[in-house]
Scaffold this active site. Structure first.
Site, PDB file in Angstrom:
ATOM      1  N   ARG A  26       0.742  -0.946   0.062  1.00  0.00           N
ATOM      2  CA  ARG A  26       0.412   0.079  -0.120  1.00  0.00           C
ATOM      3  C   ARG A  26       1.057   1.283   0.034  1.00  0.00           C
ATOM      4  NH1 ARG A  26      -2.496  -3.937   2.685  1.00  0.00           N
ATOM      5  NH2 ARG A  26      -1.684  -3.399   4.643  1.00  0.00           N
ATOM      6  N   GLU A  55       4.284  -9.737  14.337  1.00  0.00           N
ATOM      7  CA  GLU A  55       3.626 -10.319  15.978  1.00  0.00           C
ATOM      8  C   GLU A  55       4.123 -11.462  16.098  1.00  0.00           C
ATOM      9  OE1 GLU A  55       0.091  -8.603  15.567  1.00  0.00           O
ATOM     10  OE2 GLU A  55      -0.227  -8.758  17.479  1.00  0.00           O
TER      11      GLU A  55
HETATM   12  P1  AMP Z   1       3.687  -2.219  11.546  1.00  0.00           P
HETATM   13  O1  AMP Z   1       4.825  -3.104  11.060  1.00  0.00           O
HETATM   14  O2  AMP Z   1       3.345  -3.632  13.001  1.00  0.00           O
HETATM   15  O3  AMP Z   1       3.061  -0.443  12.073  1.00  0.00           O
HETATM   16  O4  AMP Z   1       2.386  -2.804  10.067  1.00  0.00           O
HETATM   17  C1  AMP Z   1       2.471  -1.626   9.736  1.00  0.00           C
HETATM   18  C2  AMP Z   1       2.295  -2.725   8.379  1.00  0.00           C
HETATM   19  O5  AMP Z   1       0.964  -3.417   8.593  1.00  0.00           O
HETATM   20  C3  AMP Z   1       1.713  -1.184   7.279  1.00  0.00           C
HETATM   21  O6  AMP Z   1       2.531  -1.506   5.887  1.00  0.00           O
HETATM   22  C4  AMP Z   1      -0.013  -1.533   7.680  1.00  0.00           C
HETATM   23  O7  AMP Z   1      -0.258  -1.637   5.981  1.00  0.00           O
HETATM   24  C5  AMP Z   1      -0.002  -2.818   8.132  1.00  0.00           C
HETATM   25  N1  AMP Z   1      -1.561  -3.230   9.053  1.00  0.00           N
HETATM   26  C6  AMP Z   1      -1.046  -3.080  10.383  1.00  0.00           C
HETATM   27  N2  AMP Z   1      -2.035  -2.827  10.907  1.00  0.00           N
HETATM   28  C7  AMP Z   1      -3.282  -2.872  10.313  1.00  0.00           C
HETATM   29  C8  AMP Z   1      -4.165  -2.113  10.672  1.00  0.00           C
HETATM   30  N3  AMP Z   1      -4.637  -2.126  11.630  1.00  0.00           N
HETATM   31  N4  AMP Z   1      -5.577  -1.875   9.259  1.00  0.00           N
HETATM   32  C9  AMP Z   1      -4.136  -1.399   8.101  1.00  0.00           C
HETATM   33  N5  AMP Z   1      -3.362  -1.939   7.905  1.00  0.00           N
HETATM   34  C10 AMP Z   1      -2.271  -2.446   8.998  1.00  0.00           C
END
Ligand code: AMP
Length: 181
Positions: free
Chosen positions: A61, A98
């Site tokens: 995205r 995670e």
């Molecule tokens: P993080 O590494 O946990 O910060 O997750 C970020 C990545 O996961 C980004 O590329 C987001 O597109 C996706 N992502 C994580 N959580 C969500 C959410 N609740 N809604 C949409 N995309 C998410």
């Protein structure tokens, strides 16, 4: 920019892709020309005077607004990709998700020491993806690195943990569970 209006138009998908996650579907903005323009213009205003020479978009995205922004900033676009997708020689970084480990890759000639880099993704949650992307881009030793997301999920409280040499900015701050029953 009307943040309230944008927030009201962001589609939330409960329990996607796994139970317990409130998925923020940015395609509900991207399909609307006014919303897309508002988001891109707002990011452009923030970064137009920073001398950005490369925008690195994170798969997948982060490719969408990242490449429009690169065009507007007169910068190059660099994809940061999941394992096995890039055809040329690569540098890579492993990071904890995670559940288990993952890896991000870039082409080894993507960035030069003279570049000023903007790393872009759609959303900041735990920060794992963006921290790993910062580590990856730092391997190239560019002049400066900026980090940016459209949405920050504030319940993770991660923005302040970004190092001073990778300043982060997000245009929409929301709690993942706000407005969700
Ligand atoms: P993080 O590494 O946990 O910060 O997750 C970020 C990545 O996961 C980004 O590329 C987001 O597109 C996706 N992502 C994580 N959580 C969500 C959410 N609740 N809604 C949409 N995309 C998410």
């Amino acid at each position: 920019m009307s943040k309230e209006r944008l927030i009201s138009r962001l589609r939330n998908i409960p329990d996607y892709p796994v139970k317990g996650v409130q998925f923020k579907d940015v395609t509900s903005w991207f399909m609307n020309p006014d919303d897309l323009k508002e988001i891109v213009d707002s990011l452009y205003e923030k970064y137009k005077d920073k001398g950005i020479t490369k925008v690195c978009g994170i798969e997948s995205r982060g490719f969408i607004v990242g490449s429009i922004l690169a065009y507007k900033l007169n910068a190059g676009f660099i994809p940061i990709r999941k394992p096995g997708k890039l055809p040329f020689e690569k540098v890579s970084v492993e990071y904890e998700k995670e559940y288990g480990q993952d890896r991000l890759e870039m082409h080894k000639d993507a960035i030069c020491p003279n570049d000023v880099v903007l790393i872009h993704d759609d959303l900041l949650a735990t920060g794992g993806t963006l921290f790993a992307s910062c580590d990856l881009v730092k391997m190239f030793k560019p002049k400066r690195i900026y980090v940016n997301c459209i949405i920050e999920l504030t319940n993770f409280q991660i923005r302040d943990k970004f190092p001073a040499d990778c300043p982060i900015d997000c245009i929409i701050e929301i709690d993942e569970f706000e407005g969700v029953n």
